[in-house]
Design a protein around this motif. Structure first.
Motif, PDB file in Angstrom:
ATOM      1  N   LEU A   1       0.834  -1.317  -0.030  1.00  0.00           N
ATOM      2  CA  LEU A   1      -0.148  -0.002  -0.102  1.00  0.00           C
ATOM      3  C   LEU A   1       0.694   1.273  -0.009  1.00  0.00           C
ATOM      4  O   LEU A   1       0.504   2.230  -0.679  1.00  0.00           O
TER       5      LEU A   1
ATOM      6  N   TYR B   1       0.243   4.321  -2.797  1.00  0.00           N
ATOM      7  CA  TYR B   1       0.128   5.726  -2.324  1.00  0.00           C
ATOM      8  C   TYR B   1       0.993   6.588  -2.986  1.00  0.00           C
ATOM      9  O   TYR B   1       0.881   7.683  -3.388  1.00  0.00           O
TER      10      TYR B   1
ATOM     11  N   PHE C   1       0.375   9.537  -5.789  1.00  0.00           N
ATOM     12  CA  PHE C   1       0.730  10.881  -5.412  1.00  0.00           C
ATOM     13  C   PHE C   1       1.758  11.281  -6.512  1.00  0.00           C
ATOM     14  O   PHE C   1       1.591  12.654  -7.085  1.00  0.00           O
TER      15      PHE C   1
ATOM     16  N   TYR D   1      -6.169  10.596   9.768  1.00  0.00           N
ATOM     17  CA  TYR D   1      -5.032  10.110   9.190  1.00  0.00           C
ATOM     18  C   TYR D   1      -3.687  10.416  10.406  1.00  0.00           C
ATOM     19  O   TYR D   1      -2.694   9.717   9.942  1.00  0.00           O
TER      20      TYR D   1
ATOM     21  N   THR E   1       2.651  10.255   1.864  1.00  0.00           N
ATOM     22  CA  THR E   1       2.507   9.065   1.516  1.00  0.00           C
ATOM     23  C   THR E   1       2.247   8.284   2.924  1.00  0.00           C
ATOM     24  O   THR E   1       1.244   7.280   3.312  1.00  0.00           O
TER      25      THR E   1
ATOM     26  N   ARG F   1      -1.177   9.418   4.473  1.00  0.00           N
ATOM     27  CA  ARG F   1      -2.288   9.101   3.663  1.00  0.00           C
ATOM     28  C   ARG F   1      -2.423   7.572   4.217  1.00  0.00           C
ATOM     29  O   ARG F   1      -3.527   7.121   4.159  1.00  0.00           O
ATOM     30  N   GLY F   2      -1.781   6.916   4.476  1.00  0.00           N
ATOM     31  CA  GLY F   2      -1.470   5.641   5.039  1.00  0.00           C
ATOM     32  C   GLY F   2      -1.752   5.625   6.542  1.00  0.00           C
ATOM     33  O   GLY F   2      -1.283   4.399   7.172  1.00  0.00           O
TER      34      GLY F   2
ATOM     35  N   GLN G   1      -2.873   2.497   8.391  1.00  0.00           N
ATOM     36  CA  GLN G   1      -2.307   1.232   8.158  1.00  0.00           C
ATOM     37  C   GLN G   1      -1.837   0.533   9.350  1.00  0.00           C
ATOM     38  O   GLN G   1      -1.929  -0.894   9.521  1.00  0.00           O
TER      39      GLN G   1
ATOM     40  N   MET H   1      -8.870  11.848  -7.606  1.00  0.00           N
ATOM     41  CA  MET H   1      -8.546  10.578  -6.854  1.00  0.00           C
ATOM     42  C   MET H   1      -9.894   9.882  -6.668  1.00  0.00           C
ATOM     43  O   MET H   1     -10.060   9.106  -6.006  1.00  0.00           O
TER      44      MET H   1
ATOM     45  N   LEU I   1      -8.713   1.239  -3.108  1.00  0.00           N
ATOM     46  CA  LEU I   1      -7.416   2.234  -2.450  1.00  0.00           C
ATOM     47  C   LEU I   1      -6.545   2.733  -3.864  1.00  0.00           C
ATOM     48  O   LEU I   1      -6.080   3.736  -3.756  1.00  0.00           O
ATOM     49  N   ALA I   2      -6.073   1.417  -4.507  1.00  0.00           N
ATOM     50  CA  ALA I   2      -5.242   1.721  -5.554  1.00  0.00           C
ATOM     51  C   ALA I   2      -5.681   2.290  -6.973  1.00  0.00           C
ATOM     52  O   ALA I   2      -5.199   2.755  -7.557  1.00  0.00           O
TER      53      ALA I   2
ATOM     54  N   LEU J   1      -5.955   5.840  -8.039  1.00  0.00           N
ATOM     55  CA  LEU J   1      -4.445   6.739  -7.895  1.00  0.00           C
ATOM     56  C   LEU J   1      -3.908   5.974  -9.112  1.00  0.00           C
ATOM     57  O   LEU J   1      -2.965   6.697 -10.090  1.00  0.00           O
TER      58      LEU J   1
END
Length: 523
Positions: A29, A33, A37, A64, A76, A79-80, A83, A333, A465-466, A469
């Motif tokens: 992940l 991200y 970006f 976040y 990055t 944004r995670g 996680q 996004m 999520l991916a 992006l």
């Protein structure tokens, strides 16, 4: 500790699918991200504006965590920010599965009958999960370095993820000593994880104001993970705290094991009445008794999510007013031209995936009942297998409707516009039912592979999520049932995809129930 190596090899053999799955999905992940970006910002100034506004926004900090810089690496990591929670969840579930779940099923008693040390099984479970956390950290480090980020920061990021897995693996090990059931152990451990997230959230928001409660973040392992700032300050103190906590809680779990009998827990199970009440004399009534605590917990959790998401919506609108460039970024996004509508659409899809986790968990409860022998006793009466499966599937279908309703109402009330927000949330329901149908299908035909139900959700989450992006091809995005849901509010409402998803879920569930009816149940 005799037999640790053999038990570790056994655990690796059993987790040959599950372990690589969560390690890869969570470890990749940051790269997702980062590359997203890199293509998202047209200019450096656009990136800096986005970072500046996000760092000063209470809603985004609550979601976040704190943001202290404007580089791609710092964005990055920020944004995670969820996680550490996902990694902690995977780690604690892994340890409980190889300790308390095996003990509850009677496998530990067979293992301990051989030449095996008292702590060997616990040590093997911790080593397995610790190895998974280490591989996850190495994957995050390698991929971010390959994407062009500084080596020192990428190593620090990998260390953060690894230590987070180790801390919550220890939490899972301690929780496994407290109760007699795996379900109770999971509840305790997940409660600790949720509490850690709330402490982090409260401390970070307080730090943006008077700071009186900023110290709360330092009581949370999730807060420690947020305070290393790998590509910025790179503070080592939170990492040291994580190491100390992991070692201390691991030692505590080993000590607690000596204070209980095999098969028991520190908290003795409460005895029930000798005869069942009238309200427990049907499969649905029994399922309600088994599922009501889970339903209440998920409902409260989704209500809290709704309050947070609804409150953040005002911050999203403020961002749009402050920076038209950021508005364009949000559209790229995956949102719509209306930034608040796009925000609620993304939130609704995320809540749908989370609610699908509940749907799968509730549906797989019938598999748990089968493994612990309760299903055999129930089916020895006049209860049919269809009634048995249907009673649990009922909560796998209607339970998510209840929790999504709670989230949509809470979010809409806080935002001040209930109708569109609630519609965007409830429209996810047919997509939520599809993984529940997959879970019943596997239970009916491939009961040993019911864990693959979670792979469906993992793939859907990864695409969500991916995909926007990385701009995946549409056919790849269409593999997720959530891609076919109308993106309300803002998009046109269409009935056909919802009807198709409902039919697919019904067919999967019907075929799975037929498979359960025809196969043998192990004694």
């Amino acid at each position: 500790m005799t037999g640790v190596g053999t038990l570790l090899r056994l655990a690796l053999r059993r987790d040959r699918v599950v372990l690589p799955l969560w390690v890869f999905c969570l470890g990749i992940l940051p790269y997702v991200y980062l590359t997203g970006f890199q293509t998202l910002f047209a200019t450096d100034q656009e990136r800096i504006d986005y970072a500046r506004i996000s760092a000063d926004n209470v809603g985004f900090v609550g979601l976040y965590g704190p943001l202290q810089g404007d580089s791609l690496g710092e964005l990055t990591v920020w944004r995670g920010g969820f996680q550490p929670v996902l990694i902690g969840l995977a780690a604690l579930l892994s340890v409980i599965r190889h300790t308390r779940t095996d003990e509850e099923a009677g496998r530990t008693e067979l293992i301990r009958a051989a030449v095996v040390g008292r702590w060997a099984q616990l040590a093997a479970a911790l080593l397995l999960t610790g190895l998974g956390g280490l591989l996850l950290g190495l994957l995050a480090t390698a991929t971010t370095v390959a994407a062009g980020e500084p080596v020192a920061g990428s190593i620090a990021l990998g260390v953060v993820y690894t230590l987070d897995a180790w801390v919550f693996a220890a939490v899972g090990a301690a929780a496994a000593q407290i109760t007699e059931t795996a379900r109770g152990a999971r509840g305790i451990a997940i409660g600790v994880l949720g509490g850690a997230y709330v402490l982090r959230l409260g401390g970070d928001i307080s730090a943006m104001g008077d700071g009186n409660l900023a110290w709360l973040s330092w009581l949370s392992p999730v807060g420690w993970a947020h305070r290393v700032f790998p590509y910025g300050a790179n503070d080592h103190l939170p990492a040291v705290l994580s190491i100390v906590a992991a070692v201390a809680v691991t030692g505590l779990s080993a000590y607690l094991m000596t204070k209980r009998d095999l098969g028991g827990g520190l908290l003795a199970a409460r005895l029930g009445p000798p005869t069942a009440a009238a309200g427990l004399r049907s499969p649905v009534a029994l399922a309600w008794r088994l599922h009501r605590g889970l339903l209440l917990g998920w409902t409260l959790g989704f209500t809290a999510l709704g309050l947070v998401f609804g409150g953040v919506a005002g911050s999203v609108a403020q961002i749009a007013e402050d920076s038209g460039g950021v508005d364009d970024i949000f559209t790229r996004m995956g949102g719509t031209d209306e930034i608040v509508d796009g925000y609620f659409g993304i939130v609704a899809a995320l809540c749908g995936v989370i609610a699908a986790c509940y749907a799968v968990q509730a549906t797989l409860r019938m598999r748990d009942e089968e493994q612990n022998g309760h299903a055999e006793a129930l089916l020895s009466t006049g209860v049919s297998r269809y009634a048995f499966a249907g009673s649990h599937l009922l909560f796998g279908l209607l339970g998510p409707a209840v929790v999504l309703l709670a989230e949509g109402l809470a979010s809409g009330l806080v935002h001040g516009d209930v109708g569109p927000v609630l519609a965007a949330t409830m429209v996810q329901l047919p997509a939520v039912w599809v993984p529940a149908g997959v879970a019943l299908l596997l239970t009916g035909f491939l009961p040993r592979l019911t864990g693959l139900s979670w792979a469906v959700l993992g793939g859907a989450l990864l695409l969500m999520l991916a995909g926007p992006l990385l701009r995946f091809d549409q056919w790849v995005m269409d593999l997720s049932p959530f891609t076919h849901v109308p993106q309300l509010p803002g998009a046109d409402f269409t009935v056909l995809p919802l009807a198709v998803l409902t039919v697919v879920a019904a067919v999967l569930a019907g075929v799975g129930a037929t498979g359960l009816r025809r196969r043998d149940l192990p004694l």
